[in-house]
Scaffold this motif. Structure first.
Motif, PDB file in Angstrom:
ATOM      1  N   THR A   4       0.931  -1.094   0.014  1.00  0.00           N
ATOM      2  CA  THR A   4      -0.122   0.110  -0.124  1.00  0.00           C
ATOM      3  C   THR A   4       0.996   1.325  -0.079  1.00  0.00           C
ATOM      4  O   THR A   4       1.551   1.455   0.806  1.00  0.00           O
ATOM      5  CB  THR A   4      -0.910   0.045   1.250  1.00  0.00           C
ATOM      6  OG1 THR A   4      -1.917  -1.077   1.174  1.00  0.00           O
ATOM      7  CG2 THR A   4      -1.801   1.392   1.523  1.00  0.00           C
ATOM      8  N   LYS A   5       0.769   2.220  -1.012  1.00  0.00           N
ATOM      9  CA  LYS A   5       1.348   3.300  -0.921  1.00  0.00           C
ATOM     10  C   LYS A   5       0.472   4.468  -0.668  1.00  0.00           C
ATOM     11  O   LYS A   5      -0.424   4.456  -0.576  1.00  0.00           O
ATOM     12  CB  LYS A   5       1.726   3.623  -2.360  1.00  0.00           C
ATOM     13  CG  LYS A   5       2.867   2.685  -3.228  1.00  0.00           C
ATOM     14  CD  LYS A   5       4.058   3.034  -2.696  1.00  0.00           C
ATOM     15  CE  LYS A   5       4.907   2.154  -3.565  1.00  0.00           C
ATOM     16  NZ  LYS A   5       6.381   2.260  -3.029  1.00  0.00           N
ATOM     17  N   ARG A   6       1.103   5.502   0.355  1.00  0.00           N
ATOM     18  CA  ARG A   6       0.360   6.669   0.756  1.00  0.00           C
ATOM     19  C   ARG A   6       1.195   7.717   0.390  1.00  0.00           C
ATOM     20  O   ARG A   6       2.241   7.850   0.744  1.00  0.00           O
ATOM     21  CB  ARG A   6       0.364   6.390   2.144  1.00  0.00           C
ATOM     22  CG  ARG A   6      -0.446   5.382   2.851  1.00  0.00           C
ATOM     23  CD  ARG A   6      -0.826   5.245   4.241  1.00  0.00           C
ATOM     24  NE  ARG A   6      -1.295   4.123   4.842  1.00  0.00           N
ATOM     25  CZ  ARG A   6      -2.654   3.710   4.731  1.00  0.00           C
ATOM     26  NH1 ARG A   6      -3.384   4.433   4.590  1.00  0.00           N
ATOM     27  NH2 ARG A   6      -2.845   2.571   5.144  1.00  0.00           N
ATOM     28  N   SER A   8       0.403  12.435   0.687  1.00  0.00           N
ATOM     29  CA  SER A   8      -0.411  13.380   1.188  1.00  0.00           C
ATOM     30  C   SER A   8      -0.129  14.861   0.411  1.00  0.00           C
ATOM     31  O   SER A   8       1.199  14.984  -0.008  1.00  0.00           O
ATOM     32  CB  SER A   8       0.024  13.874   2.593  1.00  0.00           C
ATOM     33  OG  SER A   8      -0.743  14.813   3.192  1.00  0.00           O
ATOM     34  N   ALA A  21       5.371  11.353  -0.102  1.00  0.00           N
ATOM     35  CA  ALA A  21       5.257  10.285   0.912  1.00  0.00           C
ATOM     36  C   ALA A  21       5.473  10.928   2.369  1.00  0.00           C
ATOM     37  O   ALA A  21       6.312  11.892   2.460  1.00  0.00           O
ATOM     38  CB  ALA A  21       6.004   9.116   0.864  1.00  0.00           C
ATOM     39  N   GLU A  22       4.963  10.313   3.298  1.00  0.00           N
ATOM     40  CA  GLU A  22       5.372  10.923   4.698  1.00  0.00           C
ATOM     41  C   GLU A  22       6.804  10.723   4.925  1.00  0.00           C
ATOM     42  O   GLU A  22       7.236   9.706   4.753  1.00  0.00           O
ATOM     43  CB  GLU A  22       4.427  10.086   5.599  1.00  0.00           C
ATOM     44  CG  GLU A  22       4.664  10.699   7.353  1.00  0.00           C
ATOM     45  CD  GLU A  22       3.709  10.045   8.191  1.00  0.00           C
ATOM     46  OE1 GLU A  22       4.331   9.736   9.310  1.00  0.00           O
ATOM     47  OE2 GLU A  22       2.595   9.534   7.679  1.00  0.00           O
TER      48      GLU A  22
END
Length: 135
Positions: A4-6, A8, A21-22
């Protein structure tokens, strides 16, 4: 297990955003295409950099010493909303020690037809074409 890629994305002003990415590097996207590429250009850049990464790795496995790789991408969009891409064409210009047309063609075809996850994430009715030129 699926990865899973996240990311913001934060609005700055106008149609300008910054995101990533964070705790990772960030990128700018400008819907007006003035201070940074807009979303549709960013999509073309994502596809080109994904495929370019594949080509670099494939040529390395072929023991080719890469000297130059430039990818020009053209996207044709619909006239009406949503103004999505209907066709994308990649022009690969590749130079390297020990590189011949057959090896360059093979590296690009493997990327476009098998490995590039960005290209394979696009709608299946988008016509994807490419050409390979030795630099």
């Amino acid at each position: 297990m699926q990865e899973t890629k996240r990311v913001s994305l934060r609005w700055e002003e106008g149609l300008r955003f910054v995101g990533g990415a964070e705790a990772g590097p960030t990128t700018r996207i400008d819907g007006d295409n003035t201070s940074a590429p807009g979303p549709m250009l960013t999509l073309l850049l994502a596809a080109a950099s994904c495929s370019g990464s594949d080509v670099v790795l494939i040529l390395k496995k072929m023991r080719i010493e890469l000297r130059d790789l430039r990818i020009e991408v053209t996207g044709r969009r619909r006239e009406q909303e949503p103004r999505r891409y209907t066709a994308i064409h990649f022009d690969y210009h590749i130079g390297g020690n020990g590189l011949d047309q057959a090896k360059a063609d093979r590296a690009v075809s493997l990327s476009v037809e098998k490995y590039c996850s960005v290209i394979h994430s696009l709608a299946p009715d988008i016509a994807i074409t490419y050409a390979v030129t030795l630099a």
